[in-house]
Write a protein that holds these residues in place. Sequence first.
Motif: not given
Length: 246
Positions: A163-167, A194-196, A106-116
Amino acid sequence: MMCLSSCLPTVRRLPAALLLALAACGGDTPPDAAHRGAAAASGTPGAPRIPPPSLEPERSPDSYRVRFETSKGAFVVQVKRSLAPRGADRFHELVRIGYFTGVRFFRLVPNFVVQFGIHGDPAVNNLWDTAAIPDDPIRSSNADGTIAFAASGANTRATQLFINTGNNARKLDGQRVFSPFGTVVEGMAVVRALNAEYGEEPNPARIVRQGNGYLQKWFPALDSIATAVIEPTVPTGDPPARAPRE
């Protein structure tokens, strides 16, 4: 449990993009004893019935792998219990009971996080949303590809993960509540795909109260989890002898 906006003053006044809200404002009433003795029905057709949290969580293996099948493809998480024992135990429990079936990212911020991790059935959220576990010390950095529980402050981790999608070491490690317990070892490209498109628009409080019905109505293109299962343990030592061919 506090929502995203109300958490800001209590966590070093960080920008909203840096705060991972554990749970929503609507989940401030813990389940009563009767609820703890009953299983909650999932809102996803064909999904398993979800029991309440264990009063004494079962110890998870020292190392295990979880395979997620999603609407975009599969990815695999390798868990190392020594990194965050309480987090690893809770994650193992959630996977074992089938909690993640039908859950949306439900929360996707590219180069930051994917949250669920907010369940699609409000009845399940009534049992689990406030079932917080104590914090684990930070033993691993929030590097790209690591997974940890979201939190809104000390000792507030329950079911939401990211899930971290960046450092994100500089952004998250210093807050001392985001303790990675594993890493995506296969399928990180799936996680990034995943759809952001909705970013941070979905309201966690409304997901807790209304479940997937709210998400399906207003954010129908969100990706979801079909299954999350613990992969069989690969035996060590010499491989078994093969039967001779005829």
